[in-house]
Design an enzyme around this catalytic site. Structure first.
Site, PDB file in Angstrom:
ATOM      1  N   ALA A  66       0.873  -1.179   0.000  1.00  0.00           N
ATOM      2  CA  ALA A  66       0.000   0.000   0.000  1.00  0.00           C
ATOM      3  C   ALA A  66       0.905   1.223   0.000  1.00  0.00           C
ATOM      4  CB  ALA A  66      -0.885  -0.022   1.245  1.00  0.00           C
ATOM      5  N   GLU A 108      -0.669  -9.288  -1.369  1.00  0.00           N
ATOM      6  CA  GLU A 108      -2.098  -9.556  -1.153  1.00  0.00           C
ATOM      7  C   GLU A 108      -2.857  -9.489  -2.472  1.00  0.00           C
ATOM      8  OE1 GLU A 108      -2.176  -6.595   2.117  1.00  0.00           O
ATOM      9  OE2 GLU A 108      -3.320  -8.110   3.181  1.00  0.00           O
ATOM     10  N   GLU A 128       4.188  -5.829   6.956  1.00  0.00           N
ATOM     11  CA  GLU A 128       3.420  -4.803   7.661  1.00  0.00           C
ATOM     12  C   GLU A 128       3.777  -4.722   9.143  1.00  0.00           C
ATOM     13  OE1 GLU A 128       2.325  -6.847   5.386  1.00  0.00           O
ATOM     14  OE2 GLU A 128       0.743  -5.961   4.177  1.00  0.00           O
TER      15      GLU A 128
HETATM   16  N1  T1G Z   1       4.693   3.352   0.094  1.00  0.00           N
HETATM   17  C1  T1G Z   1       5.200   4.550  -0.248  1.00  0.00           C
HETATM   18  N2  T1G Z   1       6.511   4.781  -0.514  1.00  0.00           N
HETATM   19  C2  T1G Z   1       7.343   3.727  -0.408  1.00  0.00           C
HETATM   20  C3  T1G Z   1       6.892   2.440  -0.053  1.00  0.00           C
HETATM   21  C4  T1G Z   1       5.498   2.278   0.200  1.00  0.00           C
HETATM   22  N3  T1G Z   1       4.968   1.091   0.519  1.00  0.00           N
HETATM   23  N4  T1G Z   1       7.965   1.608  -0.040  1.00  0.00           N
HETATM   24  C5  T1G Z   1       9.028   2.358  -0.374  1.00  0.00           C
HETATM   25  N5  T1G Z   1       8.664   3.620  -0.588  1.00  0.00           N
HETATM   26  C6  T1G Z   1       9.540   4.726  -0.999  1.00  0.00           C
HETATM   27  C7  T1G Z   1      10.581   5.026   0.056  1.00  0.00           C
HETATM   28  O1  T1G Z   1      10.042   5.908   1.028  1.00  0.00           O
HETATM   29  C8  T1G Z   1      11.669   5.667  -0.762  1.00  0.00           C
HETATM   30  O2  T1G Z   1      11.250   6.990  -1.016  1.00  0.00           O
HETATM   31  C9  T1G Z   1      11.591   4.918  -2.093  1.00  0.00           C
HETATM   32  O3  T1G Z   1      10.286   4.304  -2.134  1.00  0.00           O
HETATM   33  C10 T1G Z   1      12.629   3.842  -2.218  1.00  0.00           C
HETATM   34  O4  T1G Z   1      12.484   3.037  -1.038  1.00  0.00           O
HETATM   35  C11 T1G Z   1      -2.866  -3.069   3.128  1.00  0.00           C
HETATM   36  C12 T1G Z   1      -1.240  -1.830   4.840  1.00  0.00           C
HETATM   37  C13 T1G Z   1      10.305  -2.024  -1.409  1.00  0.00           C
HETATM   38  C14 T1G Z   1      12.153  -3.270  -0.250  1.00  0.00           C
HETATM   39  O5  T1G Z   1       6.231  -2.156   4.068  1.00  0.00           O
HETATM   40  O6  T1G Z   1      10.549  -2.393   2.227  1.00  0.00           O
HETATM   41  O7  T1G Z   1       0.815  -2.852   2.209  1.00  0.00           O
HETATM   42  O8  T1G Z   1      13.152   8.198   0.143  1.00  0.00           O
HETATM   43  O9  T1G Z   1      14.829   3.436  -0.217  1.00  0.00           O
HETATM   44  O10 T1G Z   1      16.047   0.065  -0.521  1.00  0.00           O
HETATM   45  O11 T1G Z   1      -1.724  -4.917   3.933  1.00  0.00           O
HETATM   46  O12 T1G Z   1      11.175   0.285   0.109  1.00  0.00           O
HETATM   47  O13 T1G Z   1      13.223   7.749  -2.346  1.00  0.00           O
HETATM   48  O14 T1G Z   1      11.563   9.412  -1.396  1.00  0.00           O
HETATM   49  O15 T1G Z   1      13.393   1.579   0.750  1.00  0.00           O
HETATM   50  O16 T1G Z   1      15.204  -0.416  -2.897  1.00  0.00           O
HETATM   51  C15 T1G Z   1       3.779  -2.766   3.080  1.00  0.00           C
HETATM   52  C16 T1G Z   1       8.141  -0.992   2.401  1.00  0.00           C
HETATM   53  C17 T1G Z   1       3.099  -1.436   3.156  1.00  0.00           C
HETATM   54  C18 T1G Z   1       7.337  -2.204   1.987  1.00  0.00           C
HETATM   55  C19 T1G Z   1      12.637  -1.242  -1.621  1.00  0.00           C
HETATM   56  N6  T1G Z   1       4.977  -2.656   2.304  1.00  0.00           N
HETATM   57  N7  T1G Z   1       9.208  -0.727   1.465  1.00  0.00           N
HETATM   58  O17 T1G Z   1      13.803  -0.956  -0.893  1.00  0.00           O
HETATM   59  O18 T1G Z   1      14.259   1.427  -1.626  1.00  0.00           O
HETATM   60  S1  T1G Z   1       1.688  -1.472   4.180  1.00  0.00           S
HETATM   61  C20 T1G Z   1       6.149  -2.326   2.878  1.00  0.00           C
HETATM   62  C21 T1G Z   1      10.368  -1.457   1.482  1.00  0.00           C
HETATM   63  C22 T1G Z   1       0.612  -2.488   3.352  1.00  0.00           C
HETATM   64  C23 T1G Z   1      -1.526  -3.694   3.261  1.00  0.00           C
HETATM   65  C24 T1G Z   1      -0.587  -2.942   4.107  1.00  0.00           C
HETATM   66  C25 T1G Z   1      11.453  -1.010   0.537  1.00  0.00           C
HETATM   67  C26 T1G Z   1      11.604  -1.905  -0.678  1.00  0.00           C
HETATM   68  P1  T1G Z   1      12.373   8.170  -1.159  1.00  0.00           P
HETATM   69  P2  T1G Z   1      13.802   2.371  -0.416  1.00  0.00           P
HETATM   70  P3  T1G Z   1      14.931  -0.001  -1.494  1.00  0.00           P
END
Ligand code: T1G
Length: 693
Positions: A66, A108, A128
């Site tokens: 998300a 999901e 999450e």
């Molecule tokens: N939403 C918005 N921005 C995100 C994002 C996300 N989910 N994930 C990463 N970014 C942005 C991050 O802030 C950074 O921005 C850029 O992307 C590069 O990220 C309903 C509620 C995917 C493994 O928790 O683990 O789904 O600083 O530096 O090292 O059940 O990002 O460049 O402006 O980390 O290559 C669940 C979180 C969400 C994944 C990539 N998903 N992200 O790593 O790049 S909640 C997560 C990561 C959800 C549902 C629920 C990592 C990555 P900026 P980065 P990276």
């Protein structure tokens, strides 16, 4: 067919529709992405020529979850559930084509597809829990139906990314396809599904594994027991467990309701707000206002470390881990031998967990060269001294390095408190001098304080931050002051903790309060672990502090079996009547009135003093932003991530309350204690640290 919106495109090849998402950086499920998928699915299903759909992403990864930036804002349709319904209830098979990391809502969505193919380098996960949440779009109900409750418990509470190969072995992925051929392979797979007239397989209908677990409730009780220590204080792991329990014990739609209820509780709670804040704070630390991203950096192909002790050895391992050769210099052969033996031992311990093979150990050790001569560092691009914490000694070494090491090299000190500007006066190139303050054990602790001195150049700063990222550290750029950021705030807490010993609190009272707040251990247990005789010189002892009295009685901490606490043979601590008497006598001699000190006062005086020191650090420009201070304390001292760090916690309490309490404690905070003007001003203006950019 064609562009659905700015981030979604629908193409048709033969009877296969390809719905592709292109929303950098990680194809997060923003409103546009959600709208693109639902509209794209509608068009594909309405198009009689289309017989199957491939859902694929451009860029570096499949949908990574998300869009976290949308959290806390008014929801905009279509919802993630509508997206999933448009796929799962499609009358035509949908194949998810996975590369990069299919995470959170991304996985999901993929679980609502009828089939999933992935390239070998792809990974899947439901992380999450790291955001203080749980998979809120059916992940806790669908995942256990494929991988089984046990594996699902492990995945949702650890947030781990599982490799495609494992995913295929458990049926999370139907086929592994060649790297670089994902699109063509996914289309071919879709054609195969049609040719073989395969069913529209819905994960929600797979009930065997969850039904089988119904007879084994001990899965959950044993999992909770085995992880109690790790999950201490956190809400999200327990809520994730309850959702997996619901998948086992409730029909799918009931389980979804349970998941939704628990998800919203977490989403609206402080812990998730804190952990989402930390997620972004960890990405902010690399942004240095006066050192732009295009600042030229220096090549670091060879590193020199002076000192093969605990710190020098640990520091060296960080570079060997990423293939950078290190020359380690000591003054005596036996110190070198001891240091190399310790390093090899550290590496070999990692082979027991399977993290390293013996070949890895040999390869990393081959990158480490022992030396007894500083001259061997002449061609190093970076030299880090990790020697005795004495300014004269360090200045002498830097003076020699200035003569020996090639121009353009970075000269770094690992000092944890000495004035780096003073150290820099020993060289003719102060612009090359920087602090790289590793935390012990340096090969384990994630935090690195990068300390810019007065003359440190921007390329040296940029290179140091880039190198920190390369060796897997989270770095905070800080300024020069006693203790920099982390230890300066630690000292502010120690002043209060030691003062309260004089006022009637016992070490175990204070440690219990700090431990229950979420820290891994309290200040006195920490002192016993580190050794009370750090910096203590027996001959010079004046018995002017409780620590000195304890040291004189050979109560020097865990290593002597007694310090503030008494320890059994397994180093289990228990309150010591001897220490209690020493403290009572000392307090009486000092003329302090003894009183019962409440847990609330213990916590507030310790933590609010830390917050106040953090505000002073910001006033002095020693830290760039409040969230950097939080990153330091979470990664260097174990501040509970679900409280966001001292500065985020201050916002949670309210700065007005923090200031009012500090004023209420007044003289108890100590004769030298002053409230930060910045803190007072922000409190008066009703501001929050997290709004400071
Ligand atoms: N939403 C918005 N921005 C995100 C994002 C996300 N989910 N994930 C990463 N970014 C942005 C991050 O802030 C950074 O921005 C850029 O992307 C590069 O990220 C309903 C509620 C995917 C493994 O928790 O683990 O789904 O600083 O530096 O090292 O059940 O990002 O460049 O402006 O980390 O290559 C669940 C979180 C969400 C994944 C990539 N998903 N992200 O790593 O790049 S909640 C997560 C990561 C959800 C549902 C629920 C990592 C990555 P900026 P980065 P990276």
């Amino acid at each position: 067919m064609g562009a659905i919106n700015a981030v979604a495109n629908l193409a048709v090849e033969g009877d296969i529709a390809i719905l592709s998402i292109n929303s950098p950086p990680v194809n997060a499920l923003s409103q546009a992405v959600r709208a693109g998928i639902t509209e794209g699915m509608k068009q594909a299903v309405d198009n009689a020529a289309v017989k199957a759909v491939v859902l694929i992403c451009e860029g570096k990864t499949f949908i990574a979850g998300a869009d976290i930036t949308e959290f806390g804002k008014p929801p905009q349709g279509p919802s993630l559930f509508e997206v999933e319904d448009s796929i799962e209830n499609s009358t035509k098979p949908v194949v998810a084509a996975i590369h990069g990391t299919a995470l959170g809502g991304g996985l999901e969505v993929a679980l609502c597809c009828h089939y999933r193919v992935a390239v070998p380098s792809a990974k899947c996960g439901l992380p999450e829990v790291h955001l203080g949440l749980l998979p809120g779009a059916g992940g806790t109900q669908r995942l256990p139906r494929i991988v089984g409750p046990e594996a699902a418990l492990d995945m949702v509470t650890s947030g781990k990314h599982v490799p495609a190969k494992w995913a295929q072995s458990v049926g999370l992925v139907d086929e592994i396809v060649p790297e670089g051929e994902l699109r063509a392979s996914a289309i071919a797979f879709a054609k195969k599904v049609l040719a073989e007239n395969r069913p529209l397989k819905k994960v929600r209908d797979l009930n065997d594994k969850v039904a089988a677990a119904r007879a084994k409730p001990e899965i959950f009780s044993e999992f909770r027991k085995a992880n109690a220590r790790k999950f201490r204080g956190f809400l999200a792991p327990e809520y994730n467990i309850r959702c997996i329990e619901a998948a086992v014990n409730q029909p799918f739609d009931e389980g979804i309701k349970t998941e939704r209820k628990l998800f919203m509780e977490l989403m609206n709670g402080t812990q998730s707000a804190a952990q989402r804040y930390v997620f972004f704070a960890e990405r902010q630390v690399w942004k240095i206002p006066d050192v732009p991203e295009d600042t030229p950096t220096l090549p670091v192909k060879k590193v020199g470390v002076i000192g093969a002790g605990t710190m020098g050895g640990g520091i060296s391992m960080n570079f060997a881990n990423v293939g950078i050769p290190v020359t380690i210099v000591e003054t005596k052969q036996e110190a070198l031998d001891r240091g190399f033996k310790t390093i090899r031992g550290n590496y070999e311990r990692s082979t027991k967990s399977g993290k390293l093979t013996m070949a890895d150990v040999d390869q990393r050790m081959s990158l480490l060269t022992p030396s007894l001569k500083l001259e061997d560092l002449a061609d190093c691009d970076l030299v880090i001294e990790a020697i005795f914490e004495n300014l004269d000694v360090k200045q002498e070494v830097f003076g020699k390095l200035d003569q020996i090491v090639k121009q353009g090299a970075i000269l770094a000190t690992n000092t944890s408190a000495l004035d780096i500007n003073q150290i820099a006066t020993a060289v003719k190139r102060p612009e090359a001098v920087i602090g790289l303050h590793f935390f012990s054990p340096a090969n384990v602790m994630r935090l690195l304080e990068v300390v810019r001195a007065k003359h440190t150049s921007k390329p040296v700063i940029a290179t140091s931050m880039q190198l920190a990222k390369k060796i897997g550290k989270i770095a905070a750029l800080v300024g020069v002051c006693p203790g920099f950021v982390g230890n300066r705030i630690l000292y502010a807490r120690s002043v209060q903790a030691n003062a309260m010993l004089m006022e009637g609190a016992m070490p175990w009272d204070i440690d219990r309060v700090i431990y229950d707040f979420g820290l891994p251990m309290g200040p006195f247990a920490m002192s016993d672990l580190a050794g009370l005789d750090l910096g203590w010189i027996k001959e010079k002892s004046s018995s002017s502090t409780i620590r000195e009295v304890l040291c004189e009685q050979d109560r020097r901490g865990q290593k002597t079996g007694k310090g503030f606490y008494d320890y059994d043979e397994n180093r289990n601590p228990k309150p010591s009547p001897v220490t209690e008497q020493i403290i009572r006598d000392f307090a009486t001699k000092s003329g302090n009135q003894q009183r019962k000190i409440s847990d609330e006062e213990i916590l507030e005086r310790c933590v609010f003093a830390q917050i106040n020191e953090g505000a002073k650090i910001l006033e002095e420009g020693i830290a760039i932003r409040p969230s950097d201070i939080d990153i330091v304390w979470i990664n260097g001292y174990g501040w509970p991530v679900y409280r966001g760090g001292p500065m985020f916690y201050a916002d949670t309490v309210g700065l007005k309350t923090v200031v009012a309490k500090l004023k209420e404690y007044g003289p108890k905070m100590g004769k030298d204690f002053t409230i930060s003007p910045l803190l007072e001003k922000m409190a008066a203006e009703g501001k929050r640290f997290q709004d400071m950019k």
